[in-house]
Design an enzyme around this catalytic site. Structure first.
Site, mmCIF file in Angstrom:
data_model
loop_
_atom_site.group_PDB
_atom_site.id
_atom_site.type_symbol
_atom_site.label_atom_id
_atom_site.label_comp_id
_atom_site.label_asym_id
_atom_site.label_seq_id
_atom_site.Cartn_x
_atom_site.Cartn_y
_atom_site.Cartn_z
ATOM 1 N N TYR A 95 37.134 34.875 29.291
ATOM 2 C CA TYR A 95 38.520 34.962 28.806
ATOM 3 C C TYR A 95 39.425 34.104 29.705
ATOM 4 O O TYR A 95 40.208 33.281 29.233
ATOM 5 C CB TYR A 95 39.001 36.426 28.805
ATOM 6 C CG TYR A 95 40.487 36.560 28.912
ATOM 7 C CD1 TYR A 95 41.300 36.334 27.804
ATOM 8 C CD2 TYR A 95 41.105 36.866 30.136
ATOM 9 C CE1 TYR A 95 42.689 36.417 27.921
ATOM 10 C CE2 TYR A 95 42.472 36.950 30.258
ATOM 11 C CZ TYR A 95 43.259 36.725 29.152
ATOM 12 O OH TYR A 95 44.627 36.793 29.272
ATOM 13 N N ARG A 111 36.115 48.401 40.582
ATOM 14 C CA ARG A 111 35.602 47.739 39.374
ATOM 15 C C ARG A 111 35.181 46.318 39.747
ATOM 16 O O ARG A 111 35.936 45.605 40.419
ATOM 17 C CB ARG A 111 36.704 47.709 38.304
ATOM 18 C CG ARG A 111 36.290 47.117 36.987
ATOM 19 C CD ARG A 111 37.357 47.322 35.920
ATOM 20 N NE ARG A 111 38.583 46.561 36.167
ATOM 21 C CZ ARG A 111 39.622 46.536 35.338
ATOM 22 N NH1 ARG A 111 39.612 47.246 34.215
ATOM 23 N NH2 ARG A 111 40.696 45.831 35.628
ATOM 24 N N SER A 114 43.412 40.118 13.608
ATOM 25 C CA SER A 114 42.141 40.473 14.246
ATOM 26 C C SER A 114 42.371 41.563 15.294
ATOM 27 O O SER A 114 41.473 42.335 15.594
ATOM 28 C CB SER A 114 41.482 39.253 14.872
ATOM 29 O OG SER A 114 42.252 38.781 15.938
ATOM 30 N N LEU A 155 45.054 49.141 32.532
ATOM 31 C CA LEU A 155 45.571 50.375 33.129
ATOM 32 C C LEU A 155 46.568 51.141 32.247
ATOM 33 O O LEU A 155 46.358 52.334 31.970
ATOM 34 C CB LEU A 155 46.213 50.047 34.491
ATOM 35 C CG LEU A 155 46.807 51.249 35.224
ATOM 36 C CD1 LEU A 155 45.736 52.248 35.617
ATOM 37 C CD2 LEU A 155 47.582 50.781 36.462
ATOM 38 N N PHE A 214 51.788 37.705 34.420
ATOM 39 C CA PHE A 214 51.121 38.612 35.348
ATOM 40 C C PHE A 214 50.656 39.836 34.532
ATOM 41 O O PHE A 214 49.912 39.653 33.591
ATOM 42 C CB PHE A 214 51.999 38.846 36.583
ATOM 43 C CG PHE A 214 51.844 37.640 37.503
ATOM 44 C CD1 PHE A 214 52.332 36.382 37.124
ATOM 45 C CD2 PHE A 214 51.087 37.710 38.657
ATOM 46 C CE1 PHE A 214 52.082 35.242 37.898
ATOM 47 C CE2 PHE A 214 50.844 36.578 39.439
ATOM 48 C CZ PHE A 214 51.346 35.350 39.054
ATOM 49 N N THR A 247 45.437 34.827 35.725
ATOM 50 C CA THR A 247 43.997 34.761 35.967
ATOM 51 C C THR A 247 43.536 33.324 36.274
ATOM 52 O O THR A 247 42.505 33.124 36.912
ATOM 53 C CB THR A 247 43.240 35.380 34.765
ATOM 54 O OG1 THR A 247 41.918 35.686 35.147
ATOM 55 C CG2 THR A 247 43.199 34.480 33.566
ATOM 56 N N LYS A 290 41.734 30.362 29.170
ATOM 57 C CA LYS A 290 43.138 30.101 29.542
ATOM 58 C C LYS A 290 43.215 28.847 30.412
ATOM 59 O O LYS A 290 44.052 27.975 30.217
ATOM 60 C CB LYS A 290 43.732 31.292 30.300
ATOM 61 C CG LYS A 290 43.882 32.550 29.480
ATOM 62 C CD LYS A 290 44.936 32.379 28.396
ATOM 63 C CE LYS A 290 45.090 33.580 27.511
ATOM 64 N NZ LYS A 290 45.862 33.344 26.307
ATOM 65 N N SER A 335 47.860 32.769 31.792
ATOM 66 C CA SER A 335 47.680 34.013 32.547
ATOM 67 C C SER A 335 47.530 33.713 34.035
ATOM 68 O O SER A 335 46.993 32.662 34.419
ATOM 69 C CB SER A 335 46.402 34.696 32.034
ATOM 70 O OG SER A 335 46.002 35.703 32.932
HETATM 71 C C1 UD1 Z 1 43.155 41.974 33.581
HETATM 72 C C2 UD1 Z 1 42.516 40.613 33.576
HETATM 73 C C3 UD1 Z 1 43.543 39.559 33.253
HETATM 74 C C4 UD1 Z 1 44.244 39.870 31.955
HETATM 75 C C5 UD1 Z 1 44.864 41.252 32.054
HETATM 76 C C6 UD1 Z 1 45.477 41.616 30.713
HETATM 77 C C7 UD1 Z 1 40.645 40.531 35.161
HETATM 78 C C8 UD1 Z 1 40.151 40.009 36.460
HETATM 79 N N1 UD1 Z 1 41.928 40.300 34.864
HETATM 80 O O1 UD1 Z 1 44.040 42.058 34.675
HETATM 81 O O2 UD1 Z 1 42.896 38.324 33.155
HETATM 82 O O3 UD1 Z 1 45.223 38.898 31.712
HETATM 83 O O4 UD1 Z 1 43.874 42.217 32.377
HETATM 84 O O5 UD1 Z 1 46.487 42.531 30.908
HETATM 85 O O6 UD1 Z 1 39.943 41.155 34.438
HETATM 86 N N2 UD1 Z 1 42.633 50.157 36.756
HETATM 87 C C9 UD1 Z 1 42.173 51.435 37.065
HETATM 88 N N3 UD1 Z 1 41.659 52.202 36.041
HETATM 89 C C10 UD1 Z 1 41.585 51.756 34.757
HETATM 90 C C11 UD1 Z 1 42.062 50.435 34.446
HETATM 91 C C12 UD1 Z 1 42.566 49.658 35.484
HETATM 92 O O7 UD1 Z 1 42.220 51.875 38.208
HETATM 93 O O8 UD1 Z 1 41.085 52.497 33.889
HETATM 94 C C13 UD1 Z 1 43.202 49.322 37.852
HETATM 95 C C14 UD1 Z 1 42.404 48.040 38.109
HETATM 96 O O9 UD1 Z 1 41.351 48.269 38.972
HETATM 97 C C15 UD1 Z 1 43.509 47.129 38.661
HETATM 98 C C16 UD1 Z 1 44.791 47.606 37.952
HETATM 99 O O10 UD1 Z 1 44.498 48.901 37.444
HETATM 100 O O11 UD1 Z 1 43.669 47.351 40.038
HETATM 101 C C17 UD1 Z 1 45.184 46.724 36.769
HETATM 102 O O12 UD1 Z 1 44.071 46.564 35.896
HETATM 103 P P1 UD1 Z 1 44.199 45.936 34.435
HETATM 104 O O13 UD1 Z 1 45.329 46.591 33.714
HETATM 105 O O14 UD1 Z 1 42.851 45.975 33.809
HETATM 106 O O15 UD1 Z 1 44.658 44.445 34.709
HETATM 107 P P2 UD1 Z 1 43.991 43.299 35.632
HETATM 108 O O16 UD1 Z 1 42.590 43.620 35.941
HETATM 109 O O17 UD1 Z 1 44.926 43.008 36.744
#
Ligand code: UD1
Length: 341
Positions: A150, A295, A34, A201, A179, A126, A154, A124
């Site tokens: 999600y 966000r 999937s 990210l 993490f 989370t 967990k 997670s």
């Molecule tokens: C998120 C989920 C978590 C999940 C994980 C998977 C939430 C609250 N948490 O974690 O449950 O297990 O993803 O890996 O949703 N960022 C940017 N720009 C972007 C994308 C992210 O600045 O385009 C920043 C975010 O604001 C954050 C950091 O990068 O500060 C990490 O973000 P991300 O990779 O999405 O992970 P989490 O939000 O920590």
């Protein structure tokens, strides 16, 4: 005796499959593709030079699942099967509750039927929820209020597993709270390649560096809690994470029964800005970015207290932020090369 990996063709599952095979374990992968591709199965074989059984099976399909248990001598299950897109889970909660929770329950019932009681669960960080000023998460903290369906799946599966263990102390269960896994196998053959526009990210950085997206939005640069104002996370290399599963499995093999909870993180937070700068420097590529508003639902900073996994599993994350950036980029480059051939 084999280890069953539901979701073993996915990002974390495939890296764990490699580590288990390298350690001489017999594995069986089941996956419904999937969120993964059939060629991952061949890549795992290519990396390790080892063969294993694969079944295209969905964990919701009880009959097919039973057939796998019927045909094989399964000793333990490491469950990676589950949907994981936070945003989608908010829009389609029932899809997440059905797939993740019902899927896990059917799997556990099947294990029970066949007398298999060793289970490692992909949980997670989370599940800790928003803890305000407590930013270093330790396993003795109670689970908190989750912020999306999600995360709730967990948390609920952790609770289900506690109940299963309470009802029957013969179960031997490890809950692994990941993490922020990033990076890819150093071969460049397996890694994370989400479809469409990524939410997380590192996949986003990779697509910007590869010029598939024109710039990265950094969500917030005014967090007082972090050194440069951008969010901070405990990023860990997926190969370190995969090795953590092997250690957890060895722990269950040693113990007759029990319920164990471990954080898997490096214990060191890095900011989004540090990640972007390190990616650019290590790979000598440009990653244009822009600061935008925070966000919704994001926490400023959180990271693992990783002392329990070190003490009880003899596991620590060894790879650096540079390794994470280098291996992610190498994976993209390898994929591009293969596309061109
Ligand atoms: C998120 C989920 C978590 C999940 C994980 C998977 C939430 C609250 N948490 O974690 O449950 O297990 O993803 O890996 O949703 N960022 C940017 N720009 C972007 C994308 C992210 O600045 O385009 C920043 C975010 O604001 C954050 C950091 O990068 O500060 C990490 O973000 P991300 O990779 O999405 O992970 P989490 O939000 O920590």
């Amino acid at each position: 005796m084999a280890i069953l990996l539901p979701g073993g063709a996915g990002y974390i599952g495939s890296h764990t499959a490699v580590e288990l095979l390298n350690a001489g374990k017999e594995i069986i992968i089941i996956d419904n593709f999937s969120n993964s591709k059939p060629e991952v199965i061949d890549k795992i074989k290519q990396i390790t030079g080892k063969d294993f059984k694969f079944y295209e099976v969905d964990c919701l399909d009880r009959q097919s699942l039973e057939k796998v248990f019927e045909e094989n001598d399964i000793d333990a299950v490491i469950n990676f099967a589950g949907f994981k897109a936070v945003g989608e889970s908010v829009k389609e909660p029932l899809k997440y509750y059905h797939n993740n929770i019902t899927g896990a329950v059917v799997l556990l019932q099947t294990m029970q039927k066949y007398g298999v009681k060793k289970f490692v669960f992909s949980s997670s960080a989370t599940v800790y929820g928003d803890r305000g000023k407590e930013i270093k998460y330790v396993e003795t903290m109670k689970r908190g209020e989750t912020t999306n369906p999600y995360g709730t799946t967990k948390s609920m599966i952790e609770k289900i597993l506690e109940d299963v263990y309470f009802a029957d102390n013969d179960w031997d269960i490890a809950l692994l709270r990941y993490f922020n896994p990033v990076g890819a196998h150093e071969s460049g053959l397996i890694g994370e390649n989400p479809q469409g526009i990524p939410n997380n990210l590192m996949p986003y950085i990779m697509k910007v560096a590869n010029k598939e997206l024109d710039h990265l939005n950094i969500f917030g640069n005014d967090y007082k809690e972090t050194k440069d104002g951008t969010g901070a996370r405990d990023f860990l290399h997926v190969v370190d994470l995969a090795k953590g599963h092997l250690k957890a499995l060895e722990k269950l093999e040693k113990e007759k029964s029990g319920l164990y909870v471990y954080n898997l993180g490096t214990g060191t937070p890095y900011t989004v800005q540090e990640m972007v700068d390190t990616f650019k420097r290590t790979n000598n590529v440009d990653v244009p970015y822009e600061y935008v508003g925070r966000r919704a639902g994001d926490l400023p900073i959180f990271y693992a207290d990783s002392t329990k996994a070190k003490k009880e599993l003899d596991w620590t994350a060894e790879k650096t932020l540079e390794d994470m950036c280098k291996d992610s980029w190498n994976y993209i480059k390898q994929m591009e090369k293969n596309k061109g051939e």
